[in-house]
Design a protein around this motif. Sequence first.
Motif, PDB file in Angstrom:
ATOM      1  N   CYS A   1      51.970  39.479  47.362  1.00 45.95           N
ATOM      2  CA  CYS A   1      51.658  38.542  48.448  1.00 45.95           C
ATOM      3  C   CYS A   1      52.499  37.264  48.355  1.00 45.95           C
ATOM      4  O   CYS A   1      53.195  37.043  47.372  1.00 45.95           O
ATOM      5  CB  CYS A   1      50.169  38.204  48.445  1.00 45.95           C
ATOM      6  SG  CYS A   1      49.682  37.079  47.126  1.00 45.95           S
TER       7      CYS A   1
ATOM      8  N   CYS B   1      51.889  35.034  45.460  1.00 45.48           N
ATOM      9  CA  CYS B   1      52.404  35.609  44.224  1.00 45.48           C
ATOM     10  C   CYS B   1      53.921  35.423  44.100  1.00 45.48           C
ATOM     11  O   CYS B   1      54.436  35.287  42.994  1.00 45.48           O
ATOM     12  CB  CYS B   1      52.022  37.082  44.111  1.00 45.48           C
ATOM     13  SG  CYS B   1      50.355  37.301  43.465  1.00 45.48           S
TER      14      CYS B   1
ATOM     15  N   ARG C   1      54.190  32.158  42.698  1.00 50.00           N
ATOM     16  CA  ARG C   1      53.801  32.194  41.288  1.00 50.00           C
ATOM     17  C   ARG C   1      54.922  32.810  40.434  1.00 50.00           C
ATOM     18  O   ARG C   1      55.172  32.372  39.319  1.00 50.00           O
ATOM     19  CB  ARG C   1      52.523  33.018  41.110  1.00 50.00           C
ATOM     20  CG  ARG C   1      51.306  32.340  41.699  1.00 50.00           C
ATOM     21  CD  ARG C   1      50.048  33.185  41.489  1.00 50.00           C
ATOM     22  NE  ARG C   1      48.933  32.577  42.179  1.00 50.00           N
ATOM     23  CZ  ARG C   1      48.140  33.206  43.049  1.00 50.00           C
ATOM     24  NH1 ARG C   1      48.342  34.489  43.318  1.00 50.00           N
ATOM     25  NH2 ARG C   1      47.157  32.571  43.640  1.00 50.00           N
TER      26      ARG C   1
ATOM     27  N   CYS D   1      45.757  36.946  40.720  1.00 51.52           N
ATOM     28  CA  CYS D   1      45.652  37.108  42.177  1.00 51.52           C
ATOM     29  C   CYS D   1      44.495  38.050  42.544  1.00 51.52           C
ATOM     30  O   CYS D   1      44.229  39.025  41.871  1.00 51.52           O
ATOM     31  CB  CYS D   1      46.956  37.647  42.736  1.00 51.52           C
ATOM     32  SG  CYS D   1      46.979  37.606  44.537  1.00 51.52           S
TER      33      CYS D   1
ATOM     34  N   VAL E   1      44.211  39.345  45.725  1.00 45.60           N
ATOM     35  CA  VAL E   1      44.622  40.240  46.821  1.00 45.60           C
ATOM     36  C   VAL E   1      44.683  41.686  46.288  1.00 45.60           C
ATOM     37  O   VAL E   1      45.188  41.933  45.192  1.00 45.60           O
ATOM     38  CB  VAL E   1      46.006  39.811  47.379  1.00 45.60           C
ATOM     39  CG1 VAL E   1      46.509  40.798  48.428  1.00 45.60           C
ATOM     40  CG2 VAL E   1      45.924  38.398  47.957  1.00 45.60           C
TER      41      VAL E   1
ATOM     42  N   CYS F   1      48.009  43.212  45.149  1.00 42.85           N
ATOM     43  CA  CYS F   1      48.501  42.577  43.920  1.00 42.85           C
ATOM     44  C   CYS F   1      47.718  43.068  42.710  1.00 42.85           C
ATOM     45  O   CYS F   1      48.265  43.247  41.629  1.00 42.85           O
ATOM     46  CB  CYS F   1      48.400  41.059  44.026  1.00 42.85           C
ATOM     47  SG  CYS F   1      49.389  40.367  45.353  1.00 42.85           S
TER      48      CYS F   1
HETATM   49 ZN   LIG Z   1      49.055  38.108  45.104  1.00 48.54          ZN
END
Ligand SMILES: [Zn+2]
Length: 428
Positions: free
Chosen positions: A200, A203, A206, A217, A219, A222
């Motif tokens: 995502c 991410c 990140r 994460c 999501v 992920c």
């Molecule tokens: Zn993510």
Amino acid sequence: MEKDSTKKDKPYQTVRGMHDILPKDEDYWRSIWEIGNEISEIHDFNFIETPILEAVGLFEEGIGEATDIVEKEMFSFKTKGREIVVLRPEGTAPIMRSYIQHHLGHFSSPLKVFYWGPMFRYERPQSGRYRQFHQWGFEVIGEADPFYDVQIMLVTLNFLKALGIKGLKIKINTVGCRVCRPTYRKRLVQYYRTQKRNICKDCIRRYEKNPLRLLDCTVRECKEIREGAPIILDYLCQACNSHFKEVLGLIEDNEIEYEPDPHLVRGLDYYSKTVFEVVLPKNADRALAGGGRYDYLGEVLGGRTIPAVGVSLGLERIIEYIKEKEIDPKRKKKPSVFFVVVGEEAKKKGLCLINKLRLSNIKVLESVGKQSLKNQLKIANKTKSKLSLILGQRECFEETVMIRNMKTGVQETVPTENIVEETKKRLR
Ligand SMILES: [Zn+2]
Ligand SMILES: [Zn+2]
């Protein structure tokens, strides 16, 4: 036309994301304060309080600039003196600041402190998330021994147990140290490089700035990718490895229910070695508390190594859970007496007598207004007071008070000068 300034179109409301704590929730909050104070005392943690406002740099450097908190959730503003200050988003960095500022290490080793109070994060307000929320925390500063990592977990569990919460579990991981973390981070980046198209947007950020947070994460996609990621346990240096093993050993000795979670990293950069969360039965995503070791924070803020470990408990979440499970907040309440006054003269004398009783540590309720005797007794009944003390015109004149047992309805007249003893006798 001049506007009438006393009239408003709309009464004031709380600021977005802020909430009032109302008297109807008193039992929950006070049981937390009372039990929390007792637990702190039993475990030998001393009280500390730091200001709500701190310099913005404390958190930028302490928590880490590439964390969600510092990047987007800081409640900061410029004062009239052009200082940039922030409403504290968490309690640990301020306590380390205080430890260094006041040389607290000289007075006790380790320093064991507890705190509680409001924290602030500029998040999008959603259900159950507030911009001002409350935390209770415990910190042990000045010791690297795994003994204290586990003591921090124990004090947290004992606190939650005392509040009546059952079936708690610890999710635990280690995030390594300066020696071993860089190698792991490199491996993690290598792995995610091949996955960059599938993660995502957060991410991707990140990945650039703070790769360890990739593991955090929520999501779904992920999370699936995470399953194939390397885990830090395979990269720990010897010191981190043996520290972690010792912690797990002590956890087992203390029969704490736990579950190793190789993806647990927590949202603050200051952690090293142990990180953990206290989660609920059957709902491992809802943490009531979280903490870990932060051996580098002292160095970041004060230039020398100060090993430390701590935890913070989310009080709104805890109360939400207690309410949901209909757990009795279990507050020990003092028995009360209800003071009834009838007439102006009795009201005047009544205030003195009520104060005399309260000075003798008796809990006195009253509802003074234009209420009739009947109405006041009705209220007394609702409050579940054991006794009513009735002061009317006749009692004023005779310098007596009538004591009514609310259960039996039996009434007795006693001289006002003996009011304290007579009341105490009947409360026993
Ligand atoms: Zn993510
Ligand atoms: Zn290490």
